[in-house]
Motif scaffolding. Structure first.
Motif, PDB file in Angstrom:
ATOM      1  N   ALA A 102       0.824  -1.212   0.000  1.00 56.62           N
ATOM      2  CA  ALA A 102       0.000   0.000   0.000  1.00 56.62           C
ATOM      3  C   ALA A 102       0.858   1.262   0.000  1.00 56.62           C
ATOM      4  CB  ALA A 102      -0.920  -0.007   1.222  1.00 56.62           C
ATOM      5  N   LEU A 103       1.959   1.234   0.733  1.00 53.19           N
ATOM      6  CA  LEU A 103       2.829   2.405   0.843  1.00 53.19           C
ATOM      7  C   LEU A 103       3.652   2.629  -0.423  1.00 53.19           C
ATOM      8  CD1 LEU A 103       4.115   4.685   2.494  1.00 53.19           C
ATOM      9  CD2 LEU A 103       5.732   2.995   3.414  1.00 53.19           C
ATOM     10  N   ILE A 104       4.259   1.564  -0.937  1.00 57.62           N
ATOM     11  CA  ILE A 104       5.211   1.698  -2.044  1.00 57.62           C
ATOM     12  C   ILE A 104       4.513   1.880  -3.386  1.00 57.62           C
ATOM     13  CG2 ILE A 104       7.074   0.564  -3.297  1.00 57.62           C
ATOM     14  CD1 ILE A 104       7.768  -0.886  -0.655  1.00 57.62           C
ATOM     15  N   PHE A 105       3.457   1.110  -3.622  1.00 57.28           N
ATOM     16  CA  PHE A 105       2.885   1.080  -4.961  1.00 57.28           C
ATOM     17  C   PHE A 105       1.565   1.830  -5.085  1.00 57.28           C
ATOM     18  CE2 PHE A 105       5.642  -2.601  -4.620  1.00 57.28           C
ATOM     19  CZ  PHE A 105       6.449  -2.413  -5.727  1.00 57.28           C
ATOM     20  N   PHE A 106       0.824   1.950  -3.993  1.00 55.23           N
ATOM     21  CA  PHE A 106      -0.435   2.685  -4.059  1.00 55.23           C
ATOM     22  C   PHE A 106      -0.351   4.057  -3.401  1.00 55.23           C
ATOM     23  CE2 PHE A 106      -1.784  -1.806  -4.404  1.00 55.23           C
ATOM     24  CZ  PHE A 106      -2.425  -1.731  -5.617  1.00 55.23           C
ATOM     25  N   LYS A 107       0.835   4.360  -2.860  1.00 52.18           N
ATOM     26  CA  LYS A 107       1.096   5.682  -2.299  1.00 52.18           C
ATOM     27  C   LYS A 107       0.028   6.103  -1.282  1.00 52.18           C
ATOM     28  CE  LYS A 107       4.760   6.082  -4.775  1.00 52.18           C
ATOM     29  NZ  LYS A 107       6.095   5.948  -4.160  1.00 52.18           N
ATOM     30  N   PHE A 108      -0.289   5.196  -0.359  1.00 52.16           N
ATOM     31  CA  PHE A 108      -1.247   5.516   0.689  1.00 52.16           C
ATOM     32  C   PHE A 108      -0.719   6.661   1.552  1.00 52.16           C
ATOM     33  CE2 PHE A 108      -4.331   1.776   1.539  1.00 52.16           C
ATOM     34  CZ  PHE A 108      -4.599   1.681   0.179  1.00 52.16           C
ATOM     35  N   THR A 109      -1.632   7.504   1.990  1.00 48.26           N
ATOM     36  CA  THR A 109      -1.269   8.545   2.940  1.00 48.26           C
ATOM     37  C   THR A 109      -1.084   7.931   4.320  1.00 48.26           C
ATOM     38  OG1 THR A 109      -3.563   9.029   3.541  1.00 48.26           O
ATOM     39  CG2 THR A 109      -2.640  10.209   1.631  1.00 48.26           C
ATOM     40  N   LEU A 110      -0.558   8.729   5.249  1.00 51.59           N
ATOM     41  CA  LEU A 110      -0.370   8.238   6.616  1.00 51.59           C
ATOM     42  C   LEU A 110      -1.699   7.831   7.230  1.00 51.59           C
ATOM     43  CD1 LEU A 110       1.521   7.725   8.991  1.00 51.59           C
ATOM     44  CD2 LEU A 110       1.214  10.121   9.674  1.00 51.59           C
ATOM     45  N   ALA A 111      -2.748   8.615   6.966  1.00 55.06           N
ATOM     46  CA  ALA A 111      -4.079   8.296   7.501  1.00 55.06           C
ATOM     47  C   ALA A 111      -4.599   6.980   6.927  1.00 55.06           C
ATOM     48  CB  ALA A 111      -5.051   9.434   7.197  1.00 55.06           C
ATOM     49  N   ASP A 112      -4.371   6.772   5.620  1.00 57.21           N
ATOM     50  CA  ASP A 112      -4.811   5.523   4.981  1.00 57.21           C
ATOM     51  C   ASP A 112      -4.059   4.322   5.555  1.00 57.21           C
ATOM     52  OD1 ASP A 112      -6.635   6.748   3.277  1.00 57.21           O
ATOM     53  OD2 ASP A 112      -5.110   7.150   1.763  1.00 57.21           O
ATOM     54  N   LEU A 113      -2.757   4.490   5.747  1.00 55.18           N
ATOM     55  CA  LEU A 113      -1.952   3.411   6.308  1.00 55.18           C
ATOM     56  C   LEU A 113      -2.402   3.077   7.724  1.00 55.18           C
ATOM     57  CD1 LEU A 113       1.632   4.381   5.093  1.00 55.18           C
ATOM     58  CD2 LEU A 113       0.262   2.437   4.318  1.00 55.18           C
ATOM     59  N   LEU A 114      -2.699   4.112   8.505  1.00 56.99           N
ATOM     60  CA  LEU A 114      -3.170   3.892   9.871  1.00 56.99           C
ATOM     61  C   LEU A 114      -4.495   3.133   9.870  1.00 56.99           C
ATOM     62  CD1 LEU A 114      -2.738   4.380  12.892  1.00 56.99           C
ATOM     63  CD2 LEU A 114      -3.941   6.563  12.634  1.00 56.99           C
ATOM     64  N   ALA A 115      -5.387   3.519   8.959  1.00 60.89           N
ATOM     65  CA  ALA A 115      -6.678   2.828   8.851  1.00 60.89           C
ATOM     66  C   ALA A 115      -6.477   1.371   8.452  1.00 60.89           C
ATOM     67  CB  ALA A 115      -7.566   3.538   7.833  1.00 60.89           C
ATOM     68  N   LEU A 116      -5.547   1.128   7.521  1.00 61.53           N
ATOM     69  CA  LEU A 116      -5.275  -0.240   7.067  1.00 61.53           C
ATOM     70  C   LEU A 116      -4.728  -1.095   8.207  1.00 61.53           C
ATOM     71  CD1 LEU A 116      -5.057  -2.352   4.817  1.00 61.53           C
ATOM     72  CD2 LEU A 116      -2.819  -1.383   4.214  1.00 61.53           C
ATOM     73  N   VAL A 117      -3.815  -0.530   8.993  1.00 61.06           N
ATOM     74  CA  VAL A 117      -3.222  -1.288  10.103  1.00 61.06           C
ATOM     75  C   VAL A 117      -4.269  -1.581  11.179  1.00 61.06           C
ATOM     76  CG1 VAL A 117      -1.568  -1.187  11.994  1.00 61.06           C
ATOM     77  CG2 VAL A 117      -0.883  -0.449   9.709  1.00 61.06           C
ATOM     78  N   VAL A 118      -5.002  -0.552  11.600  1.00 59.77           N
ATOM     79  CA  VAL A 118      -5.986  -0.723  12.676  1.00 59.77           C
ATOM     80  C   VAL A 118      -7.087  -1.687  12.259  1.00 59.77           C
ATOM     81  CG1 VAL A 118      -7.753   0.440  14.059  1.00 59.77           C
ATOM     82  CG2 VAL A 118      -5.529   1.529  13.715  1.00 59.77           C
ATOM     83  N   LEU A 119      -7.655  -1.465  11.073  1.00 57.97           N
ATOM     84  CA  LEU A 119      -8.727  -2.342  10.609  1.00 57.97           C
ATOM     85  C   LEU A 119      -8.204  -3.736  10.285  1.00 57.97           C
ATOM     86  CD1 LEU A 119     -10.705   0.139   8.308  1.00 57.97           C
ATOM     87  CD2 LEU A 119     -11.374  -0.719  10.561  1.00 57.97           C
ATOM     88  N   GLY A 120      -6.947  -3.813   9.826  1.00 63.85           N
ATOM     89  CA  GLY A 120      -6.354  -5.121   9.547  1.00 63.85           C
ATOM     90  C   GLY A 120      -6.220  -5.960  10.807  1.00 63.85           C
ATOM     91  N   VAL A 121      -5.790  -5.329  11.892  1.00 61.24           N
ATOM     92  CA  VAL A 121      -5.690  -6.046  13.165  1.00 61.24           C
ATOM     93  C   VAL A 121      -7.079  -6.410  13.664  1.00 61.24           C
ATOM     94  CG1 VAL A 121      -5.000  -5.857  15.582  1.00 61.24           C
ATOM     95  CG2 VAL A 121      -3.488  -4.992  13.789  1.00 61.24           C
TER      96      VAL A 121
END
Length: 219
Positions: A102-121
């Protein structure tokens, strides 16, 4: 462990392409592309978690030595919670690979990455609990080779189907809410609440069933 390779293959597949994919996806999907990609990644993560056999064979892997778990001075529900935590930690390892994609290829923002981590867990907990509950009620303890507890255990696929059904229900509900015009931010909050609430219910069910099921196994 084999399924941990899947997100790694995804990562190297993107690396081999040598390009960013967001511009192409934005053309095809329009606004909210990152939100759609994030939800798809969560679905992939949940599906892989249901398949990884860590939770779905947590009891079966003990085999005939399960009597030791019945005799140690640790309550059955505490033992199951420990198995659940271990399963979630393993799922978090595969999640980290998707976060890298998500970070390298889809250029997620910090907020998007945080949402992915929290919801992923959060999605890892109910999926793992469903698989663990299935193994609690239908463990395969009579085996002669350790691999039979996993590769020769059809209940792992049943557990995966149960977890996928759960994910499908959550997915359909979120799609319905998205169609009503809700923002992705609000959708993440609602999704997180649904995952947390269902996790709590499943853990309480697991706690309630733990001692009775432990006592009945190998009797």
């Amino acid at each position: 462990l084999n399924l941990l390779i899947v997100p790694i293959v995804i990562l190297f597949g993107f690396m081999g392409s040598g390009q960013e994919f967001m511009p192409f996806l934005e053309v095809g999907l329009g606004e909210g592309t990152r939100g759609i990609v994030l939800l798809v990644m969560l679905g992939i993560h949940g599906a892989l978690t249901g398949l990884n056999q860590i939770a779905s064979t947590a009891i079966s892997r003990e085999g005939r030595l399960f009597w030791l778990s019945k005799t140690i001075p640790v309550p059955a529900k505490i033992q199951l919670r420990a198995k659940l935590i271990y399963s979630v930690l393993f799922a978090s390892a595969q999640l980290s690979v998707l976060v890298a994609v998500a970070l390298i290829f889809f250029k997620f923002t910090l907020a998007d990455l945080l949402a992915l981590v929290v919801l992923g867990v959060l999605v890892s907990v109910p999926v793992s609990a469903i698989c663990l509950l299935n193994d609690l009620f239908r463990p395969k303890l009579n085996w002669s080779e350790p691999q039979q507890a996993m590769k020769g255990n059809w209940q792992t696929m049943i557990a995966a189907l149960f977890s996928w059904s759960y994910l499908a229900i959550i997915g359909v509900l979120l799609k319905f809410l998205l169609g009503m015009g809700l923002s992705y931010s609000l959708l993440y909050v609602i999704g997180g609440f649904l995952l947390a609430a269902s996790s709590l219910l499943l853990v309480r069910w697991m706690d309630a069933a733990a001692q009775g099921q432990y006592s009945s196994l190998l009797d």
